[in-house]
Scaffold this motif. Structure first.
Motif, mmCIF file in Angstrom:
data_model
loop_
_atom_site.group_PDB
_atom_site.id
_atom_site.type_symbol
_atom_site.label_atom_id
_atom_site.label_comp_id
_atom_site.label_asym_id
_atom_site.label_seq_id
_atom_site.Cartn_x
_atom_site.Cartn_y
_atom_site.Cartn_z
ATOM 1 N N THR A 44 62.908 44.663 36.094
ATOM 2 C CA THR A 44 63.165 44.761 34.648
ATOM 3 C C THR A 44 63.331 43.375 34.020
ATOM 4 O OG1 THR A 44 65.575 44.939 34.923
ATOM 5 C CG2 THR A 44 64.316 46.992 34.905
ATOM 6 N N HIS A 45 63.036 42.365 34.775
ATOM 7 C CA HIS A 45 63.121 41.001 34.263
ATOM 8 C C HIS A 45 62.075 40.803 33.165
ATOM 9 C CE1 HIS A 45 63.558 36.628 34.349
ATOM 10 N NE2 HIS A 45 64.581 36.775 35.170
ATOM 11 N N GLU A 46 62.379 39.968 32.203
ATOM 12 C CA GLU A 46 61.387 39.712 31.146
ATOM 13 C C GLU A 46 60.119 39.080 31.714
ATOM 14 O OE1 GLU A 46 62.276 38.116 27.376
ATOM 15 O OE2 GLU A 46 64.220 39.121 27.224
ATOM 16 N N LEU A 47 60.279 38.309 32.770
ATOM 17 C CA LEU A 47 59.097 37.794 33.461
ATOM 18 C C LEU A 47 58.586 38.861 34.414
ATOM 19 C CD1 LEU A 47 60.329 34.184 34.384
ATOM 20 C CD2 LEU A 47 58.868 34.852 32.472
ATOM 21 N N GLY A 48 57.286 38.989 34.511
ATOM 22 C CA GLY A 48 56.711 39.932 35.462
ATOM 23 C C GLY A 48 56.803 39.408 36.886
ATOM 24 N N LEU A 49 56.356 40.219 37.834
ATOM 25 C CA LEU A 49 56.484 39.855 39.249
ATOM 26 C C LEU A 49 55.735 38.563 39.584
ATOM 27 C CD1 LEU A 49 56.123 43.407 40.806
ATOM 28 C CD2 LEU A 49 58.167 41.965 40.895
ATOM 29 N N HIS A 50 54.565 38.396 38.988
ATOM 30 C CA HIS A 50 53.805 37.186 39.314
ATOM 31 C C HIS A 50 54.527 35.932 38.825
ATOM 32 C CE1 HIS A 50 50.625 34.448 40.187
ATOM 33 N NE2 HIS A 50 50.489 34.119 38.913
ATOM 34 N N ASP A 51 55.024 35.985 37.623
ATOM 35 C CA ASP A 51 55.718 34.797 37.095
ATOM 36 C C ASP A 51 57.018 34.532 37.856
ATOM 37 O OD1 ASP A 51 53.822 34.160 35.227
ATOM 38 O OD2 ASP A 51 54.716 35.398 33.666
ATOM 39 N N LEU A 52 57.648 35.584 38.331
ATOM 40 C CA LEU A 52 58.906 35.395 39.062
ATOM 41 C C LEU A 52 58.689 34.927 40.498
ATOM 42 C CD1 LEU A 52 61.139 38.480 38.170
ATOM 43 C CD2 LEU A 52 61.605 36.089 37.639
ATOM 44 N N PHE A 53 57.693 35.519 41.158
ATOM 45 C CA PHE A 53 57.588 35.308 42.607
ATOM 46 C C PHE A 53 56.225 34.770 43.079
ATOM 47 C CE2 PHE A 53 60.666 38.794 41.966
ATOM 48 C CZ PHE A 53 61.774 38.220 42.568
ATOM 49 N N GLN A 54 55.276 34.624 42.179
ATOM 50 C CA GLN A 54 53.910 34.239 42.532
ATOM 51 C C GLN A 54 53.288 35.304 43.446
ATOM 52 O OE1 GLN A 54 56.334 31.411 42.652
ATOM 53 N NE2 GLN A 54 55.729 31.546 40.508
ATOM 54 N N ARG A 62 43.969 38.825 44.700
ATOM 55 C CA ARG A 62 43.513 38.686 43.311
ATOM 56 C C ARG A 62 44.162 37.482 42.620
ATOM 57 N NH1 ARG A 62 45.061 43.382 39.203
ATOM 58 N NH2 ARG A 62 44.189 42.544 37.286
ATOM 59 N N MET A 63 45.393 37.168 42.985
ATOM 60 C CA MET A 63 46.113 36.055 42.355
ATOM 61 C C MET A 63 46.449 34.941 43.345
ATOM 62 S SD MET A 63 46.412 36.720 39.160
ATOM 63 C CE MET A 63 47.818 35.926 38.400
ATOM 64 N N ASN A 64 46.023 35.099 44.575
ATOM 65 C CA ASN A 64 46.424 34.167 45.616
ATOM 66 C C ASN A 64 45.179 33.609 46.308
ATOM 67 O OD1 ASN A 64 47.397 32.897 47.906
ATOM 68 N ND2 ASN A 64 48.172 34.758 48.883
ATOM 69 N N PRO A 65 44.853 32.347 46.078
ATOM 70 C CA PRO A 65 43.613 31.801 46.643
ATOM 71 C C PRO A 65 43.694 31.486 48.135
ATOM 72 C CG PRO A 65 44.791 30.095 45.436
ATOM 73 C CD PRO A 65 45.580 31.365 45.258
ATOM 74 N N HIS A 66 44.909 31.499 48.701
ATOM 75 C CA HIS A 66 45.054 31.075 50.097
ATOM 76 C C HIS A 66 44.611 32.178 51.061
ATOM 77 C CE1 HIS A 66 47.072 27.541 48.668
ATOM 78 N NE2 HIS A 66 47.960 28.269 48.033
ATOM 79 N N GLU A 67 43.703 31.826 51.940
ATOM 80 C CA GLU A 67 43.163 32.810 52.882
ATOM 81 C C GLU A 67 43.590 32.534 54.308
ATOM 82 O OE1 GLU A 67 39.016 33.876 52.325
ATOM 83 O OE2 GLU A 67 39.025 32.896 50.376
ATOM 84 N N ARG A 77 37.238 40.783 47.031
ATOM 85 C CA ARG A 77 38.444 39.960 47.113
ATOM 86 C C ARG A 77 38.998 39.614 45.736
ATOM 87 N NH1 ARG A 77 41.271 35.387 47.618
ATOM 88 N NH2 ARG A 77 42.583 35.314 49.468
ATOM 89 N N ASN A 78 38.120 39.407 44.794
ATOM 90 C CA ASN A 78 38.577 38.991 43.458
ATOM 91 C C ASN A 78 39.336 40.092 42.729
ATOM 92 O OD1 ASN A 78 37.465 36.426 43.693
ATOM 93 N ND2 ASN A 78 35.454 37.189 43.104
ATOM 94 N N ALA A 79 39.186 41.314 43.184
ATOM 95 C CA ALA A 79 39.876 42.428 42.524
ATOM 96 C C ALA A 79 40.998 42.978 43.391
ATOM 97 C CB ALA A 79 38.882 43.548 42.215
ATOM 98 N N ALA A 80 41.215 42.365 44.565
ATOM 99 C CA ALA A 80 42.078 43.002 45.563
ATOM 100 C C ALA A 80 43.569 42.821 45.270
ATOM 101 C CB ALA A 80 41.757 42.444 46.949
ATOM 102 N N CYS A 81 44.194 43.922 44.934
ATOM 103 C CA CYS A 81 45.653 43.994 44.895
ATOM 104 C C CYS A 81 46.010 45.467 44.982
ATOM 105 C CB CYS A 81 46.229 43.332 43.647
ATOM 106 S SG CYS A 81 46.094 44.275 42.140
ATOM 107 N N CYS A 82 47.291 45.773 44.993
ATOM 108 C CA CYS A 82 47.681 47.164 45.233
ATOM 109 C C CYS A 82 47.450 48.050 44.010
ATOM 110 C CB CYS A 82 49.131 47.226 45.685
ATOM 111 S SG CYS A 82 50.250 46.451 44.533
ATOM 112 N N VAL A 83 47.408 47.457 42.827
ATOM 113 C CA VAL A 83 47.119 48.230 41.619
ATOM 114 C C VAL A 83 46.056 47.495 40.802
ATOM 115 C CG1 VAL A 83 49.090 49.722 41.202
ATOM 116 C CG2 VAL A 83 49.330 47.298 40.790
#
Lengths: 122, 348
Positions: free
Chosen positions: B236-246, B251-256, B275-281
């Motif tokens: 419920t943080h004003e920042l979303g999960l990506h902004d809070l935790f990277q 999809r958002m993580n270039p490290h393979e 890979r470019n679309a890969a995340c859980c949602v």
């Protein structure tokens, strides 16, 4: 030249190493002459200690710090993952009193790299 | 007061050490997700599945090809499967095939069609408000009643209540019914798909209100609600999960090299992945993502930055304990260790 500090006369090269998630990996043991290199002793100690930490923390069976190949890829060959690496990094921070940046530990994918990283920080 | 904590100092607390050792046993979990079919028996507003291209692929119903895929997934180290989109209960034979090869996993279902007991995965049953709201948003009658009828006393089932901006108070109608029927439940946050312009998206005000209501539920239903203070904070943080935790999904993580960036795949119903679309949602707007499935991986992966002091580490342990109880069959939630809110730590 390959790493010289890890030969073990009694070690069976066919021995397998069981990773933390049940993977079985073959150890590629470096058997080389036990040549002394004057400035290698300290990193030798670090390598052995890092191997011990990994073995202890990840409960890896059938291998000792002395027989753990420092070049073996911890991710692809041992089967450990980011959570395991993070755990190892935390213990290393404790033991050596160094700070590991969280962007760095995913790159520390074998014992040699970890030992060199530690030495650079000491 | 101690200002710098070694990891070993934190683990010196026997309560923390015990919980750490308990959750650490599950570090072997490596997940990937799979759309089992393009079909669904209902159509919900804001459903992430019916955004983007994945809904248009030709679904593959060949059980033998699914078996081959699972064998290959196992070979590359996948130990946990999440079977989703659109409605996996419509293809039980494929679920059974997956279960035979990889027996740890979870199914995301609307709960209207019973999944045979022989499929021993965790089943997450989506709840989007009271029946009036379900009728409006999901176009389905008596949804909660039918879901409970199918899954009451089923040890596989966890009910997942998704808070949208418009149904926050309705948990006060739904939670007593779930508790009366002894149904464990957890919380999700509506996370807008890319381009979504509807009314369900959260605002700072609805996030704050959700936080208060979640806390009320945690105090009222400790026996049935699988959640913690840190879950409330993270989601419920004003920042979303990506902004809070990277976010650690490809999809958002270039490290393979390691972790989800290396192993995670999101297969469409035709067994392809990108890979470019890969995340859980997939097709969720990453800046708005507070999805419970995303948090389970993204927060958990940030062990390193939470091991800074006992309070922060206990909060993280509560989160991981919750995640395991929600996702892994047979894992029983422990008592929360952190009875107050802890702010998410920054990067180390």
């Amino acid at each position: 030249m390959g790493w010289s500090g890890l030969w073990s006369p009694g070690f069976n090269p066919q021995q397998t190493l069981k990773g933390p998630c049940g993977y079985v990996h073959r150890l590629s043991l470096k058997r080389e002459n036990n040549q002394k290199m004057s400035n290698v002793k300290s990193i030798d100690d670090v390598i052995i200690n890092v191997a011990r930490i990994i073995i202890d923390e990840l409960m890896i069976e059938d291998v000792t710090p002395q027989t753990f190949d420092p070049e073996m890829d911890l991710v692809d060959e041992v089967g450990i993952d980011s959570m395991d690496l993070a755990t190892v990094a935390l213990v290393i921070q404790d033991e050596y009193g160094i700070r590991i940046d969280e962007d760095d530990y995913p790159k520390l994918t074998n014992v040699r790299l970890i030992a060199e990283y530690i030495n650079n920080k000491l | 007061m101690q200002t710098h904590w070694k990891f070993s100092d934190i683990l010196a607390d026997p309560v923390i050490r015990t919980r750490w050792q308990r959750v650490k046993k599950y570090f072997f979990l490596r997940e990937s997700t799979y759309d089992m079919t393009n079909r669904c028996n209902i159509r919900c507003e804001g459903c992430y599945f019916y955004e983007g291209d994945k809904q248009f692929v030709t679904e593959n119903n060949d059980a033998e090809l699914w078996r081959d895929l699972m064998v290959k997934e196992k070979e590359r180290g996948i130990t946990f499967v999440v079977l989703a989109g659109a409605e996996p209960a419509l293809v039980p034979e494929l679920l059974q095939t997956c279960y035979r090869e990889i027996p740890l996993g979870a199914i995301a279902s609307n709960g209207l069609k019973f999944i045979p007991e022989t499929i021993g995965y965790r089943i997450h049953i989506s709840v989007w408000g009271n029946d009036q709201t379900s009728q409006a948003v999901r176009r389905a009658d008596r949804m909660l009643e039918r879901q409970i009828k199918n899954y009451k006393a089923d040890p596989r089932a966890v009910f997942v209540y998704t808070f949208t901006s418009g149904n926050i108070d309705q948990i006060r109608d739904v939670a007593p019914i779930l508790a009366e029927n002894n149904c464990p439940f957890t919380f999700n946050m509506f996370s807008a798909p890319v381009g979504y312009t509807g009314d369900l998206r959260h605002t700072p005000q609805t996030l704050a209100k959700t936080r208060d209501v979640m806390l009320e539920m945690l105090e009222t239903y400790p026996e049935h609600l699988l959640f913690s203070h840190y879950n409330i904070t993270a989601h419920t943080h004003e920042l979303g999960l990506h902004d809070l935790f990277q976010c650690s999904y490809p999809r958002m993580n270039p490290h393979e090299d390691v972790g989800l960036g290396k192993t995670f795949r999101q297969y469409r119903a035709d067994l392809t992945w990108d890979r470019n679309a890969a995340c859980c949602v997939p097709d969720t707007d990453c800046t708005d993502c507070r999805h419970y499935a995303a948090g389970s991986a993204v927060v958990t992966a940030r062990l390193f930055r939470h091991a800074t002091d006992p309070d922060t580490f206990k909060a993280w342990l509560d989160y991981v304990d919750t995640y395991l109880a929600v996702w892994v069959m047979g894992y029983e939630k422990g008592e929360n260790l952190s009875p107050h809110f802890v702010e998410p730590p920054g990067r180390t």
